[in-house]
Design a protein around this motif. Structure first.
Motif, PDB file in Angstrom:
ATOM      1  N   VAL A 134      33.436  64.599  58.510  1.00  0.00           N
ATOM      2  CA  VAL A 134      33.545  63.912  57.214  1.00  0.00           C
ATOM      3  C   VAL A 134      34.660  62.880  57.250  1.00  0.00           C
ATOM      4  O   VAL A 134      34.509  61.749  56.735  1.00  0.00           O
ATOM      5  N   VAL A 135      35.780  63.233  57.853  1.00  0.00           N
ATOM      6  CA  VAL A 135      36.900  62.291  57.953  1.00  0.00           C
ATOM      7  C   VAL A 135      36.495  61.071  58.777  1.00  0.00           C
ATOM      8  O   VAL A 135      36.814  59.923  58.414  1.00  0.00           O
ATOM      9  N   ILE A 136      35.786  61.288  59.882  1.00  0.00           N
ATOM     10  CA  ILE A 136      35.310  60.168  60.701  1.00  0.00           C
ATOM     11  C   ILE A 136      34.360  59.294  59.894  1.00  0.00           C
ATOM     12  O   ILE A 136      34.429  58.052  59.952  1.00  0.00           O
ATOM     13  N   PHE A 137      33.474  59.924  59.133  1.00  0.00           N
ATOM     14  CA  PHE A 137      32.546  59.169  58.295  1.00  0.00           C
ATOM     15  C   PHE A 137      33.294  58.330  57.256  1.00  0.00           C
ATOM     16  O   PHE A 137      32.963  57.153  57.042  1.00  0.00           O
ATOM     17  N   VAL A 138      34.300  58.916  56.649  1.00  0.00           N
ATOM     18  CA  VAL A 138      35.053  58.208  55.611  1.00  0.00           C
ATOM     19  C   VAL A 138      35.751  56.981  56.184  1.00  0.00           C
ATOM     20  O   VAL A 138      35.688  55.888  55.606  1.00  0.00           O
ATOM     21  N   ILE A 139      36.410  57.134  57.339  1.00  0.00           N
ATOM     22  CA  ILE A 139      37.155  55.994  57.882  1.00  0.00           C
ATOM     23  C   ILE A 139      36.215  54.891  58.358  1.00  0.00           C
ATOM     24  O   ILE A 139      36.570  53.703  58.329  1.00  0.00           O
TER      25      ILE A 139
ATOM     26  N   PHE B   4      35.940  54.416  67.955  1.00  0.00           N
ATOM     27  CA  PHE B   4      36.422  55.325  68.996  1.00  0.00           C
ATOM     28  C   PHE B   4      36.514  56.756  68.479  1.00  0.00           C
ATOM     29  O   PHE B   4      36.279  57.701  69.225  1.00  0.00           O
ATOM     30  N   TYR B   5      36.846  56.927  67.196  1.00  0.00           N
ATOM     31  CA  TYR B   5      36.950  58.278  66.632  1.00  0.00           C
ATOM     32  C   TYR B   5      35.601  58.991  66.692  1.00  0.00           C
ATOM     33  O   TYR B   5      35.540  60.206  66.901  1.00  0.00           O
ATOM     34  N   LEU B   6      34.528  58.230  66.500  1.00  0.00           N
ATOM     35  CA  LEU B   6      33.196  58.817  66.593  1.00  0.00           C
ATOM     36  C   LEU B   6      32.851  59.175  68.030  1.00  0.00           C
ATOM     37  O   LEU B   6      32.275  60.235  68.300  1.00  0.00           O
ATOM     38  N   LEU B   7      33.233  58.322  68.965  1.00  0.00           N
ATOM     39  CA  LEU B   7      32.924  58.560  70.371  1.00  0.00           C
ATOM     40  C   LEU B   7      33.644  59.785  70.909  1.00  0.00           C
ATOM     41  O   LEU B   7      33.040  60.648  71.553  1.00  0.00           O
TER      42      LEU B   7
END
Length: 761
Positions: free
Chosen positions: A81-86, A186-189
């Motif tokens: 969720v945090v990755i989605f938000v950013i 990069f956070y998603l990767l």
């Protein structure tokens, strides 16, 4: 605490024909908490094996608790969720995408976030990522952290983002280029191991296809020079149209043939020359025939072949991780008799069934597979499981899941038994499909009749009457099926859940129509006041009725196979789609940086601040058929993040992408074409073709598995179609020596061992 070797000497192949130890089984430690520690460690190792995770992490009690909490479903969902938000912040950051339309002529941003709002959300996300990095670094240890390039890069990305965030606040959020936006994907990767493997495979594939790309470039350059020689400027202006529009200079010629390579400007590019002389068609046919149908397809084949090879190698690592986790868990749990049990010089390593069941009850995994493993373990008559049998227990993870429906309820009433007998038969589903088809046909006929009528001219009486009839039938079918199968039996079928949900929704809409538009029917008017007109509500009912017709999919084998393949792609190929999201995100951010405000809307074309040369080109091109201005492509631009994503999608589709090449070359510079060509190579040539190939791989895998199965068998079987299983036949099982060597190098398990000798394998 009493210790034992993690990899004790005398590792044998094991046998199912063994006897239980004569003596009392060997216990791990002299204290109860030692036994509990080994149980916890085994649980974690099996969880690592189930999810193909590395076992190179701390194994002390506190670290185990932290590790299991970190990989719990709640924690991982929170991190996602945090990755989605950013990532979503790009839609509301300046320039904001919060507008009704992206048309440059009438675009009006509804809301611009005040300075500090998005920055405040972002810094919270960065703090969470920092905590995530600290936890990961602690769990794997300092030495492993320095070896992991992804975690080191994670630390660098967070640091750069914090510095850039500080600079943004210092400039009162007035900065136009935010470096941290470019590195956010990069956070998603880094949060997906399969995504990292995929990216690594792509990186290895690119050098392998360089020769074919150079051949395509050579093909383009040779035909470009031939084209410039063939279509030179002549004395007669009427015969210079090919030169004027497509071969005026080297850049224009190269662009025209590049677009022809994608067939986007065919036959426009050859029409002026073909009109003069039919022989000119040979030039274009040779170019597109060899380039489009041979070189590009050859490039696609090489890309997939090389990528597939590297992917299989990468998946080999995942399979090894599973073997390591299972073997390490066995070595923690195994017990030995204190005296030989088979012969005087042989001791069989085994683990007690009771211990295996105790461990499996704590493992966080799908309940179906946990039950299957525990059931298989309980079948041991001796109460002990040797090493090879312990390894085979987890073969259940690769087996297809069988769906079992609960038994039919028993009724004492003779009438209910007859209803149950009739409506539990398959032909009821066939009749329901026929009724759903009739509903769709009726809706289609009425739409064809009323397609040219305005809302005030339409008579919704007939359509609403038809809808009422079909909804009542759907309701009756649902109730009778519930009686026949019972509630638990009814919801055990996915098709029944689909039907029941839509039927309940249709019934609710129909009740609201009756409540809003009272009888008699003759007074119903589409323009009736209220929040929603009658036609809008009827239209929604029609759309849901058409959507309900999709219930026929499970009853047609090929259609069911295609649908299940699509579902599997969503579940199991998310890593590949994630890479595409990353590519879209990066190119969209770059596009906004490079081309924001480049194209000028007609309302501002006469402004004194506009370059007169650009204004002149705009006026001239406006009159040209097929130009950006003439086609009215004003909503396709890079003025905000959402618009950039849509424009990139339109270019990826390759239809009229030459229009955008021409427009941005005119409004900016010829070098802008490099951006669009890079996007074409990345999206259409590389990733879309690769994704299509993986879809085919998934479909062929499921087709081979379902060959000869009936629709009922397909409905009962939930095929496991993970990436690992799709390529499992091409992967060799890791050897015993390889597994033991990896365990020997596990630094966090060294404190459990007294000796570990590889010579005794």
């Amino acid at each position: 605490m009493e210790s034992f070797p993690l990899l004790p000497g005398g590792v044998h192949s094991g046998s199912d024909n063994y006897r239980a130890p004569k003596e009392t089984p060997f216990y791990w430690g002299t204290q109860g908490h030692d036994d509990e520690l080994y149980i916890q460690q085994a649980v974690v190792l099996i969880e690592d094996a189930v999810h193909y995770r590395s076992i190179n992490h701390r194994m002390d009690p506190r670290s185990i608790q932290l590790y299991r909490w970190y990989y719990s479903r709640l924690c991982q969902w929170g991190l996602n969720v945090v990755i989605f938000v950013i990532l979503v912040l790009a839609f509301i950051e300046r320039p904001s995408s919060l507008s009704v339309t992206s048309d440059l002529r009438s675009k009006h941003t509804l809301w611009e976030p005040p300075c500090g709002l998005t920055e405040g959300i972002e810094i919270i996300c960065l703090l969470i990522f920092t905590f995530d990095l600290i936890v990961k670094s602690y769990l794997i240890g300092h030495e492993e952290f320095l070896k992991c390039k992804w975690l080191v890069a994670y630390m660098v990305v967070i640091s750069v983002s914090v510095i850039d965030w500080t600079l943004s606040l210092s400039m009162a959020c007035d900065d136009t280029m935010r470096i941290r936006k470019l590195i956010r994907p990069f956070y998603l990767l880094q949060n997906s191991s399969l995504m990292k493997k995929t990216l690594k495979c792509i990186k290895r594939t690119i050098p392998e296809i360089t020769s074919v790309i150079l051949l395509v470039v050579l093909h383009l350059c040779v035909f470009t020079m031939f084209g410039m020689l063939l279509f030179e400027r002549g004395e007669n202006p009427e015969k210079n149209m090919e030169w004027e529009f497509y071969f005026k200079n080297f850049s224009q010629s190269l662009t025209s043939l590049l677009v022809l390579l994608t067939t986007a400007n065919n036959p426009d590019v050859m029409t002026p020359a073909y009109t003069l002389n039919r022989g000119f068609s040979v030039f274009f046919i040779l170019f597109s025939g060899f380039g489009t149908y041979f070189l590009m397809n050859l490039l696609t084949a090489i890309i997939y072949n090389q990528f597939r090879g590297y992917l299989v190698m990468s998946i080999q690592t995942s399979i090894l991780r599973r073997h390591l986790g299972i073997r390490a868990a066995f070595e923690l749990l195994h017990c030995q008799s204190q005296e030989p049990t088979f012969s005087e010089d042989e001791t069989v390593e085994c683990v007690m069934v009771q211990t295996v069941l105790k461990v499996m009850r704590r493992v966080q995994m799908k309940g179906y597979y946990r039950d299957a493993i525990m059931k298989k373990a309980s079948q041991s008559s001796s109460g002990y499981i040797p090493r090879e049998a312990f390894q085979r227990l987890f073969d259940e993870l690769d087996k297809d899941r069988m769906k079992y429906h609960p038994p039919l309820p028993e009724y004492s009433s003779k009438f209910l038994r007859k209803v149950q007998f009739v409506f539990s038969q398959h032909y009821v589903t066939v009749v329901g499909n026929a009724v759903a088809l009739a509903n769709v046909v009726c809706i289609c006929m009425i739409l064809v009749i009323d397609c040219e009528k305005t809302l005030s001219e339409r008579d919704n009486y007939y359509l609403e009457t038809i809808n009422c009839f079909f909804i009542l039938y759907y309701l009756l079918e649902m109730v009778l099926k519930m009686v026949a199968f019972g509630w638990t039996g009814y919801v055990s079928y996915g098709s029944n859940i689909f039907d029941g949900s839509l039927t309940a929704l249709l019934l609710g809409l129909q009740i609201s129509i009756f409540a809003t538009y009272s009888l008699p029917f003759s007074y119903w008017n589409p323009a009736h006041g209220g929040l929603t007109s009658l036609w809008e509500m009827v239209r929604l009912v029609n759309m849901l009725s058409i959507f309900r017709f999709l219930r026929i999919i499970p009853n047609i084998k090929l259609m069911a196979l295609v649908a299940s393949t699509m579902v599997d792609l969503v579940k199991n190929l998310r890593a590949f789609a994630g890479i595409l999201v990353v590519v879209y995100y990066v190119f969209a951010v770059l596009g906004v940086w490079l081309f924001r405000g480049a194209i000028i809307a007609p309302a501002t074309n006469l402004s004194t601040t506009v370059d007169p040369r650009i204004m002149k080109m705009t006026v001239n091109k406006t009159l040209q058929c097929g130009s950006y201005e003439q086609l009215g492509y004003w909503s396709n631009n890079f003025d905000d993040f959402a618009s950039a994503l849509v424009l990139l999608y339109n270019i990826m589709m390759m239809n009229n992408w030459n229009v955008f090449l021409d427009a941005y070359a005119r409004y900016t510079t010829e070098w802008s074409k490099l951006y669009f060509i890079a996007w074409w190579l990345t999206s259409s040539v590389m990733w879309v073709n690769l994704f299509i190939a993986l879809i085919l791989e998934n479909f062929i895998y499921k087709w081979d598995r379902n060959h000869g199965c009936s629709n009922r068998d397909m409905e009962r079987t939930d095929l496991e179609t993970t990436i690992q299983l799709m390529f499992r036949q091409q992967i060799a099982e890791p050897t015993e020596e390889e597994v033991v060597t990896k365990l020997h190098a596990h630094q966090h398990l060294q404190h459990l061992t007294m000796s570990m000798s590889l010579d005794k394998i």
